[in-house]
Scaffold this motif. Structure first.
Motif, PDB file in Angstrom:
ATOM      1  N   UNK A  32       0.811  -1.222   0.000  1.00  0.00           N
ATOM      2  CA  UNK A  32       0.000   0.000   0.000  1.00  0.00           C
ATOM      3  C   UNK A  32       0.843   1.270   0.000  1.00  0.00           C
ATOM      4  N   UNK A  33       2.158   1.139  -0.099  1.00  0.00           N
ATOM      5  CA  UNK A  33       3.019   2.321   0.007  1.00  0.00           C
ATOM      6  C   UNK A  33       2.754   3.356  -1.080  1.00  0.00           C
ATOM      7  N   UNK A  34       2.230   2.939  -2.222  1.00  0.00           N
ATOM      8  CA  UNK A  34       1.897   3.900  -3.273  1.00  0.00           C
ATOM      9  C   UNK A  34       0.571   4.607  -3.016  1.00  0.00           C
ATOM     10  N   UNK A  35      -0.428   3.866  -2.578  1.00  0.00           N
ATOM     11  CA  UNK A  35      -1.755   4.484  -2.443  1.00  0.00           C
ATOM     12  C   UNK A  35      -1.856   5.454  -1.275  1.00  0.00           C
ATOM     13  N   UNK A  39      -5.042  10.785  -3.033  1.00  0.00           N
ATOM     14  CA  UNK A  39      -6.458  11.004  -2.731  1.00  0.00           C
ATOM     15  C   UNK A  39      -6.843  10.755  -1.286  1.00  0.00           C
ATOM     16  N   UNK A  40      -7.948  10.055  -1.116  1.00  0.00           N
ATOM     17  CA  UNK A  40      -8.476   9.822   0.231  1.00  0.00           C
ATOM     18  C   UNK A  40      -7.613   8.873   1.043  1.00  0.00           C
ATOM     19  N   UNK A  41      -6.713   8.159   0.380  1.00  0.00           N
ATOM     20  CA  UNK A  41      -5.874   7.200   1.086  1.00  0.00           C
ATOM     21  C   UNK A  41      -4.737   7.855   1.877  1.00  0.00           C
ATOM     22  N   UNK A  42      -4.528   9.166   1.730  1.00  0.00           N
ATOM     23  CA  UNK A  42      -3.486   9.841   2.518  1.00  0.00           C
ATOM     24  C   UNK A  42      -3.776   9.739   4.013  1.00  0.00           C
ATOM     25  N   UNK A  43      -5.019   9.461   4.365  1.00  0.00           N
ATOM     26  CA  UNK A  43      -5.378   9.267   5.773  1.00  0.00           C
ATOM     27  C   UNK A  43      -4.635   8.086   6.388  1.00  0.00           C
ATOM     28  N   UNK A  56     -11.539  -6.377   7.298  1.00  0.00           N
ATOM     29  CA  UNK A  56     -12.270  -6.923   6.157  1.00  0.00           C
ATOM     30  C   UNK A  56     -13.688  -6.381   6.206  1.00  0.00           C
ATOM     31  N   UNK A  57     -14.085  -5.676   5.172  1.00  0.00           N
ATOM     32  CA  UNK A  57     -15.456  -5.196   4.988  1.00  0.00           C
ATOM     33  C   UNK A  57     -15.809  -5.384   3.521  1.00  0.00           C
ATOM     34  N   UNK A  58     -17.040  -5.646   3.230  1.00  0.00           N
ATOM     35  CA  UNK A  58     -17.493  -5.831   1.840  1.00  0.00           C
ATOM     36  C   UNK A  58     -16.765  -6.980   1.151  1.00  0.00           C
ATOM     37  N   UNK A  59     -16.250  -7.938   1.922  1.00  0.00           N
ATOM     38  CA  UNK A  59     -15.550  -9.071   1.327  1.00  0.00           C
ATOM     39  C   UNK A  59     -14.192  -8.725   0.761  1.00  0.00           C
ATOM     40  N   UNK A  74     -16.111   3.424   4.446  1.00  0.00           N
ATOM     41  CA  UNK A  74     -14.779   2.875   4.686  1.00  0.00           C
ATOM     42  C   UNK A  74     -13.960   3.081   3.418  1.00  0.00           C
ATOM     43  N   UNK A  75     -12.676   2.825   3.522  1.00  0.00           N
ATOM     44  CA  UNK A  75     -11.803   2.831   2.350  1.00  0.00           C
ATOM     45  C   UNK A  75     -11.566   1.371   1.991  1.00  0.00           C
ATOM     46  N   UNK A  76     -12.066   0.931   0.849  1.00  0.00           N
ATOM     47  CA  UNK A  76     -11.852  -0.458   0.471  1.00  0.00           C
ATOM     48  C   UNK A  76     -11.329  -0.563  -0.957  1.00  0.00           C
ATOM     49  N   UNK A  77     -10.775  -1.720  -1.250  1.00  0.00           N
ATOM     50  CA  UNK A  77     -10.159  -1.965  -2.549  1.00  0.00           C
ATOM     51  C   UNK A  77     -10.846  -3.132  -3.241  1.00  0.00           C
ATOM     52  N   UNK A  78     -10.806  -3.127  -4.550  1.00  0.00           N
ATOM     53  CA  UNK A  78     -11.416  -4.175  -5.357  1.00  0.00           C
ATOM     54  C   UNK A  78     -10.701  -5.505  -5.083  1.00  0.00           C
ATOM     55  N   UNK A  79     -11.432  -6.538  -4.650  1.00  0.00           N
ATOM     56  CA  UNK A  79     -10.777  -7.816  -4.362  1.00  0.00           C
ATOM     57  C   UNK A  79     -10.163  -8.460  -5.603  1.00  0.00           C
TER      58      UNK A  79
END
Length: 100
Positions: A32-35, A39-43, A56-59, A74-79
């Motif tokens: 995750x060092x790039x993301x 954007x919102x991932x700077x949090x 784990x949320x939304x699978x 939440x902040x989630x990523x495409x599985x």
């Protein structure tokens, strides 16, 4: 029907990586060092936030920033994208501190 990967467990590390466990038994390593610079991932730049809110949320791999386990907030990523990460072995070295 094609396989749609579902995340069942995640283990974050201090170096902004996450071990992602899938329902087919595979383990992938997401860097995750790039993301965290976008954007919102700077949090997630704060390591405590990165580690403590990782879940784990939304699978899939997600960060529950508000601590409410709200699948819509939440902040989630495409599985499917996570499933393309490098496959790795069980990170046994992470468990040694718990058993010592």
């Amino acid at each position: 029907m094609d396989y749609f990967p579902e995340v069942i467990q995640v283990i974050p590390t201090d170096d902004y990586k996450v071990y992602v466990y899938f329902d087919d038994g595979s383990i992938k390593l997401f860097d995750a060092s790039d993301i965290i610079n976008k954007g919102i991932f700077v949090q997630l730049k704060d390591k405590n936030t990165f580690i403590d809110s990782c879940t784990v949320l939304n699978g899939t791999l997600a960060w529950d920033i508000n601590g409410e386990f709200d699948e819509w907030n939440c902040l989630d990523l495409d599985p499917c994208e996570l499933y393309n990460c490098p496959e790795v072995d069980e990170p046994i070295q992470l468990f040694k501190s718990f058993t010592s």
